[in-house]
Structure formats: C-alpha cells, structure tokens
Design a protein around this motif. Structure first.
Motif, mmCIF file in Angstrom:
data_model
loop_
_atom_site.group_PDB
_atom_site.id
_atom_site.type_symbol
_atom_site.label_atom_id
_atom_site.label_comp_id
_atom_site.label_asym_id
_atom_site.label_seq_id
_atom_site.Cartn_x
_atom_site.Cartn_y
_atom_site.Cartn_z
ATOM 1 N N MET A 16 -29.965 38.574 69.224
ATOM 2 C CA MET A 16 -28.939 37.618 70.062
ATOM 3 C C MET A 16 -27.764 36.800 68.489
ATOM 4 N N PRO A 17 -26.890 36.871 69.850
ATOM 5 C CA PRO A 17 -25.705 36.101 68.253
ATOM 6 C C PRO A 17 -25.849 34.746 68.494
ATOM 7 N N SER A 18 -25.335 34.478 66.516
ATOM 8 C CA SER A 18 -25.166 32.821 66.266
ATOM 9 C C SER A 18 -24.237 32.186 67.034
ATOM 10 N N SER A 19 -24.994 31.011 66.878
ATOM 11 C CA SER A 19 -23.723 30.007 67.643
ATOM 12 C C SER A 19 -22.663 29.852 67.419
ATOM 13 N N ILE A 20 -22.467 30.522 65.724
ATOM 14 C CA ILE A 20 -21.223 30.450 65.581
ATOM 15 C C ILE A 20 -20.175 31.738 65.609
ATOM 16 N N GLU A 21 -20.848 32.272 65.448
ATOM 17 C CA GLU A 21 -20.774 33.837 66.876
ATOM 18 C C GLU A 21 -19.878 33.861 67.607
ATOM 19 N N ARG A 22 -20.900 33.844 68.691
ATOM 20 C CA ARG A 22 -20.685 32.908 70.060
ATOM 21 C C ARG A 22 -18.807 32.697 69.827
ATOM 22 N N LEU A 23 -19.236 31.261 69.487
ATOM 23 C CA LEU A 23 -18.116 30.576 69.194
ATOM 24 C C LEU A 23 -16.542 31.388 69.312
ATOM 25 N N GLY A 24 -16.597 32.070 67.295
ATOM 26 C CA GLY A 24 -15.655 32.819 67.235
ATOM 27 C C GLY A 24 -14.783 33.686 68.690
ATOM 28 N N GLN A 25 -15.595 34.234 69.128
ATOM 29 C CA GLN A 25 -15.589 35.528 69.822
ATOM 30 C C GLN A 25 -14.520 34.533 70.795
ATOM 31 N N VAL A 26 -15.457 33.348 71.514
ATOM 32 C CA VAL A 26 -14.294 32.507 72.575
ATOM 33 C C VAL A 26 -12.986 32.157 71.969
ATOM 34 N N LEU A 27 -12.911 32.066 71.070
ATOM 35 C CA LEU A 27 -11.577 31.895 69.942
ATOM 36 C C LEU A 27 -10.543 32.511 69.818
ATOM 37 N N LYS A 28 -11.603 34.171 69.686
ATOM 38 C CA LYS A 28 -10.346 34.963 69.483
ATOM 39 C C LYS A 28 -10.189 35.794 70.995
ATOM 40 N N GLN A 29 -10.723 35.412 71.880
ATOM 41 C CA GLN A 29 -10.233 35.571 73.022
ATOM 42 C C GLN A 29 -9.053 35.300 73.565
ATOM 43 N N TYR A 30 -9.219 33.670 72.941
ATOM 44 C CA TYR A 30 -7.830 32.428 73.504
ATOM 45 C C TYR A 30 -6.766 32.972 72.702
ATOM 46 N N ARG A 31 -7.147 33.700 71.409
ATOM 47 C CA ARG A 31 -5.715 34.321 70.209
ATOM 48 C C ARG A 31 -5.177 35.100 70.984
ATOM 49 N N GLU A 32 -5.999 36.114 71.754
ATOM 50 C CA GLU A 32 -5.595 37.395 72.174
ATOM 51 C C GLU A 32 -4.672 37.416 73.499
ATOM 52 N N ARG A 33 -5.333 36.166 74.165
ATOM 53 C CA ARG A 33 -4.490 35.604 75.822
ATOM 54 C C ARG A 33 -3.216 35.701 75.384
ATOM 55 N N LEU A 34 -2.648 34.834 74.103
ATOM 56 C CA LEU A 34 -1.957 34.768 73.760
ATOM 57 C C LEU A 34 -0.627 35.793 73.504
ATOM 58 N N GLY A 35 -1.481 36.600 73.050
ATOM 59 C CA GLY A 35 -0.517 38.247 72.679
ATOM 60 C C GLY A 35 -0.325 38.001 71.027
ATOM 61 N N ASN A 74 -5.517 29.667 56.641
ATOM 62 C CA ASN A 74 -5.446 31.040 55.389
ATOM 63 C C ASN A 74 -5.650 32.772 56.773
ATOM 64 N N ARG A 75 -5.734 33.481 57.027
ATOM 65 C CA ARG A 75 -5.522 34.497 58.128
ATOM 66 C C ARG A 75 -6.603 35.158 57.353
ATOM 67 N N THR A 76 -6.956 35.346 56.677
ATOM 68 C CA THR A 76 -8.406 35.705 55.736
ATOM 69 C C THR A 76 -10.112 34.860 56.482
ATOM 70 N N PHE A 77 -9.251 33.258 56.264
ATOM 71 C CA PHE A 77 -10.653 32.422 57.380
ATOM 72 C C PHE A 77 -10.134 32.518 58.505
ATOM 73 N N ILE A 78 -9.025 32.890 59.121
ATOM 74 C CA ILE A 78 -9.266 32.620 60.566
ATOM 75 C C ILE A 78 -10.015 34.628 61.367
ATOM 76 N N GLY A 79 -9.992 35.143 60.048
ATOM 77 C CA GLY A 79 -10.356 36.793 60.608
ATOM 78 C C GLY A 79 -12.621 36.147 60.759
ATOM 79 N N GLU A 80 -13.062 35.494 59.719
ATOM 80 C CA GLU A 80 -14.206 34.797 59.307
ATOM 81 C C GLU A 80 -14.865 34.454 60.300
ATOM 82 N N ILE A 81 -13.355 33.218 60.902
ATOM 83 C CA ILE A 81 -14.335 32.301 61.779
ATOM 84 C C ILE A 81 -14.358 32.951 63.019
#
Lengths: 76, 76
Positions: free
Chosen positions: A1-20, A33-40
């Motif tokens: 079971m993914p943690s709450s911050i893992e689920r949140l990260g997936q949602v944010l990634k979807q929105y980012r990719e949606r914008l290309g 920070n770029r590395t920080f965004i990856g961690e999120i």
DNA sequence: ATGTAGACTCCAGTCGACT
DNA sequence: GAGTCGACTGGAGTCTACA
C-alpha cells in the motif's frame, strides 16, 4: 500500500505530464529545486503546504482538485 | 492581506470550533503538539502535507474541502 | 531529462514551564 | 483553555556533481 505522500506524488506527476512539462521546466517555472521536485513525485519527501500551493499554481490546477484526486486514489 | 498559511489556519480553526473542540483536545486526538496546533491556526508555521492529512482526518472533514474553503477565502 | 548522493541551512514539530 | 518562550532533533528545501 503506497503511503499518502507517494499517492500525492503520483497525482502531481500526472498533472505535470499532462502539461508536457519536464521536471526541469517545472522547477524553473515554480522556482523550486529540480531534485526536490523529483523527490516529491517519488513520495520520498513530505512537502509543505506552501510548496503545494506553488506547485498547483504552476501546474495551473486548483490545489483542492489535486487533493480531491489524491483522496479518490486513497479509496481505490 | 493575510498570507496563505494565515488563511489556512483560520479555516482549520473554524472546523475545530465547529466541533466544539479545544486546541488541547484536538492535540490529544490527533497526536500532534498543542502549541504546534496553536501556531498553525495563527499562521505562524507552514505545516506539512502529512500534518494536514492528520488534522483534516481528526476534524472529520475531507482535506479537499478544507482547501476549497481556503481557496474561496483567497478570492474574497 | 531523471535519479542519486553529499553537504549545507533553516524551520517543522516536540516538550516543559510559565502566564 | 490559549499564548509564549527556550531548547532541542529531524527533515524540508537548496545546490553541485555525476551516472
């Protein structure tokens, strides 16, 4: 079971990719920070409220909508 | 103009008082520190996502609803 | 374009005591 | 019951560099 911050990260990634956008560009546009965004997106850090406000704003989506999607993932 | 975390704190306080809870009781039920809850409601600190998840859950309200109210305050 | 790692600063979050 | 202060620890967030 993914943690709450893992689920949140997936949602944010979807929105980012949606914008290309790359993590690099999102970082440049948001001022974060770029590395920080990856961690999120990988759910490796627990972002603050203000960071979420900045990210949602840069992704051009209401933060409440991001959280709504997150909550829907929570249930299944 | 209040800051984003000040507005968020006001919303959280409204939900707490709606339940007739003291900061002390909310702290006990959520497992968070009482002084820390006071700081959040006064907008003196920038809570993490996980802290918001815990608070919304303890206040028996979806976090997306808390954020929606926050966003409505933002515009006026 | 992303992951990772090391080193760094500062503040989120805890705790005890007093008002 | 809530604000404040002091002190403390861990981790959020930045930056550089390499794979």
């Amino acid at each position: 079971m993914p943690s709450s911050i893992e689920r949140l990260g997936q949602v944010l990634k979807q929105y980012r990719e949606r914008l290309g956008l790359s993590q690099e560009l999102l970082a440049a546009h948001s001022g974060l920070n770029r590395t920080f965004i990856g961690e999120i997106e990988r759910g490796e850090t627990n972002p603050s409220f203000e960071t979420l406000v900045i990210l949602a704003s840069t992704l051009q989506v209401p933060l409440s909508e991001v959280i709504s999607v997150y909550e829907r993932m929570e249930r299944g």
